[in-house]
Design an enzyme around this catalytic site. Structure first.
Site, PDB file in Angstrom:
ATOM      1  N   ARG A  23     -60.928  75.962  46.005  1.00  0.00           N
ATOM      2  CA  ARG A  23     -60.846  77.141  44.971  1.00  0.00           C
ATOM      3  C   ARG A  23     -60.589  76.408  43.725  1.00  0.00           C
ATOM      4  NH1 ARG A  23     -57.347  80.487  43.538  1.00  0.00           N
ATOM      5  NH2 ARG A  23     -56.105  79.646  45.116  1.00  0.00           N
ATOM      6  N   ARG A 179     -51.313  96.733  70.792  1.00  0.00           N
ATOM      7  CA  ARG A 179     -51.858  97.524  69.915  1.00  0.00           C
ATOM      8  C   ARG A 179     -51.046  97.626  68.801  1.00  0.00           C
ATOM      9  NH1 ARG A 179     -55.797 102.798  72.157  1.00  0.00           N
ATOM     10  NH2 ARG A 179     -57.115 102.033  73.621  1.00  0.00           N
ATOM     11  N   CYS A 198     -53.888  85.703  52.519  1.00  0.00           N
ATOM     12  CA  CYS A 198     -53.827  84.904  53.183  1.00  0.00           C
ATOM     13  C   CYS A 198     -53.245  84.846  54.083  1.00  0.00           C
ATOM     14  CB  CYS A 198     -53.309  83.416  52.251  1.00  0.00           C
ATOM     15  SG  CYS A 198     -54.085  82.859  51.052  1.00  0.00           S
ATOM     16  N   SER A 219     -55.490  80.702  55.556  1.00  0.00           N
ATOM     17  CA  SER A 219     -55.723  80.369  54.582  1.00  0.00           C
ATOM     18  C   SER A 219     -53.677  79.544  54.289  1.00  0.00           C
ATOM     19  CB  SER A 219     -55.983  80.481  52.764  1.00  0.00           C
ATOM     20  OG  SER A 219     -55.568  78.655  51.889  1.00  0.00           O
ATOM     21  N   ALA A 220     -53.762  77.852  54.577  1.00  0.00           N
ATOM     22  CA  ALA A 220     -52.025  78.536  54.232  1.00  0.00           C
ATOM     23  C   ALA A 220     -52.276  76.475  53.428  1.00  0.00           C
ATOM     24  CB  ALA A 220     -51.320  77.966  56.275  1.00  0.00           C
ATOM     25  N   ASP A 221     -51.050  76.469  52.554  1.00  0.00           N
ATOM     26  CA  ASP A 221     -50.567  75.872  51.536  1.00  0.00           C
ATOM     27  C   ASP A 221     -49.347  75.220  52.544  1.00  0.00           C
ATOM     28  OD1 ASP A 221     -49.789  74.244  49.594  1.00  0.00           O
ATOM     29  OD2 ASP A 221     -49.254  75.495  48.431  1.00  0.00           O
ATOM     30  N   HIS A 259     -53.651  73.539  54.669  1.00  0.00           N
ATOM     31  CA  HIS A 259     -54.953  72.597  54.669  1.00  0.00           C
ATOM     32  C   HIS A 259     -52.546  71.384  54.003  1.00  0.00           C
ATOM     33  CE1 HIS A 259     -55.528  76.189  52.103  1.00  0.00           C
ATOM     34  NE2 HIS A 259     -54.560  75.147  51.502  1.00  0.00           N
ATOM     35  N   LEU A 260     -53.166  70.178  53.042  1.00  0.00           N
ATOM     36  CA  LEU A 260     -52.314  69.851  52.715  1.00  0.00           C
ATOM     37  C   LEU A 260     -52.924  69.498  51.153  1.00  0.00           C
ATOM     38  CD1 LEU A 260     -50.487  67.015  54.452  1.00  0.00           C
ATOM     39  CD2 LEU A 260     -49.700  68.816  53.592  1.00  0.00           C
ATOM     40  N   TYR A 261     -52.300  69.932  49.901  1.00  0.00           N
ATOM     41  CA  TYR A 261     -53.081  69.704  48.653  1.00  0.00           C
ATOM     42  C   TYR A 261     -52.940  67.988  48.124  1.00  0.00           C
ATOM     43  CZ  TYR A 261     -54.490  74.232  47.761  1.00  0.00           C
ATOM     44  OH  TYR A 261     -54.161  75.709  47.665  1.00  0.00           O
TER      45      TYR A 261
END
Length: 316
Positions: A23, A179, A198, A219-221, A259-261
């Protein structure tokens, strides 16, 4: 050492990650489906291989716990993590008459002259949020973010659900329930949220007098975000265990896209050359029992001895 699962994840993505556009147009190397486990009885999992600002983690979590969605509380604690989302609403409004701030995230990283103008406008915005209550009410509120979803989930009936409050009560009365879940992901709200969550869902588990928590993060930076997420949910586990009279068990961190940028690769490689040090110890105010009453001074960290911080650009 306690943080080894994080370092192993970073190395795995370097070794096995698939290149993907994303993105932010930065590009990432990512894997899908991974799990880390931290035994919280062995220390607090704040990374030592680089300095991580625990004060920001504390103030953000307290903001969530209050059900607050306005950045004013964060700014009062010198926390600017969520500034850009509120600022974006302000500069797009008809009330804003300053210099053009279109696409400020990318432009501020590539144009030094624009970056100076952006910093000036952001400083003015922050100061006005702090000093002007009506302005803060209109432009400081982020709407449906974590605090709202955790503490005041909006239903189709027109009422709200305090998910976290309800789950804490369930832990006290039915600790073996399957629960004990809090969700931040509402498909109806995602298109209009400041940032779709995220960290989407977490579940508590009680066994042998110990409280564990598992987080699912879509989603994980890995370099910038995950160190915060680990410490934040470890702190949440400690706080809930404290209120419920339990010991802490494990924090289990489960990922979707981890992910790694591309512009973080040199930084994570530097971090991986450092030998982890002993994990710090978390201390909570024994005179406070309701986690929703905790303040910054009620949460302390002892014996934190990290390596220096490693700077990296935020992907926007």
């Amino acid at each position: 050492m306690l943080e080894q699962p994080y370092l192993d994840l970073a190395q795995k993505v370097l070794d096995e990650g698939h290149f993907k556009p994303d993105r932010t147009h930065t590009g990432t190397y990512s894997i899908f489906g991974h799990q880390m486990r931290f035994d919280l009885s062995k220390g607090f999992p704040l990374l030592t291989t680089k300095k991580v600002p625990f004060g920001l983690i504390k103030s953000e979590l307290l903001w969530f716990l209050r059900g607050d969605t306005n950045i004013r509380f964060l700014l009062q604690h010198k926390n600017h993590i969520w500034d850009e989302w509120a600022f974006e609403k302000w500069v797009a409004s008809p009330d804003y008459h300053g210099p053009d701030m279109t696409d400020f995230g990318h432009r501020s990283q590539k144009d030094p002259e624009f970056a100076a103008s952006y910093r000036e406008q952001m400083a003015k915005f922050d100061e006005r949020i702090l000093t002007d209550e009506s302005f803060a009410a209109k432009y400081g509120d982020l709407g449906l973010v974590y605090g709202s979803q955790w503490r005041a989930w909006h239903t189709s009936r027109g009422d709200t659900i305090d998910q976290l409050g309800d789950v804490i009560e369930q832990i006290k009365t039915h600790p073996y329930s399957r629960r004990l879940i809090v969700s931040a992901w509402n498909p109806e709200d995602v298109p209009t949220m400041a940032l779709p969550p995220c960290h989407t869902l977490f579940q508590f588990y009680v066994n042998d007098g110990k409280l564990s928590l598992q987080l699912y993060q879509r989603s994980a930076d890995i370099f910038l975000g995950v160190p915060f997420n680990i410490a934040s949910y470890a702190l949440l586990t400690h706080l809930v265990a404290h209120e419920c009279g339990l010991q802490v068990g494990d924090f289990i961190h489960t990922f979707g896209d981890a992910h790694l940028y591309v512009n973080h690769l040199d930084q994570i490689k530097e971090q991986l050359t450092r030998t982890p040090r002993q994990a710090p110890t978390l201390v909570l105010n024994p005179d406070k029992h309701d986690i929703f009453d905790f303040d910054m001074q009620d949460i302390k960290l002892l014996n934190y001895d990290p390596y220096p911080a490693i700077k990296a650009p935020v992907a926007v």
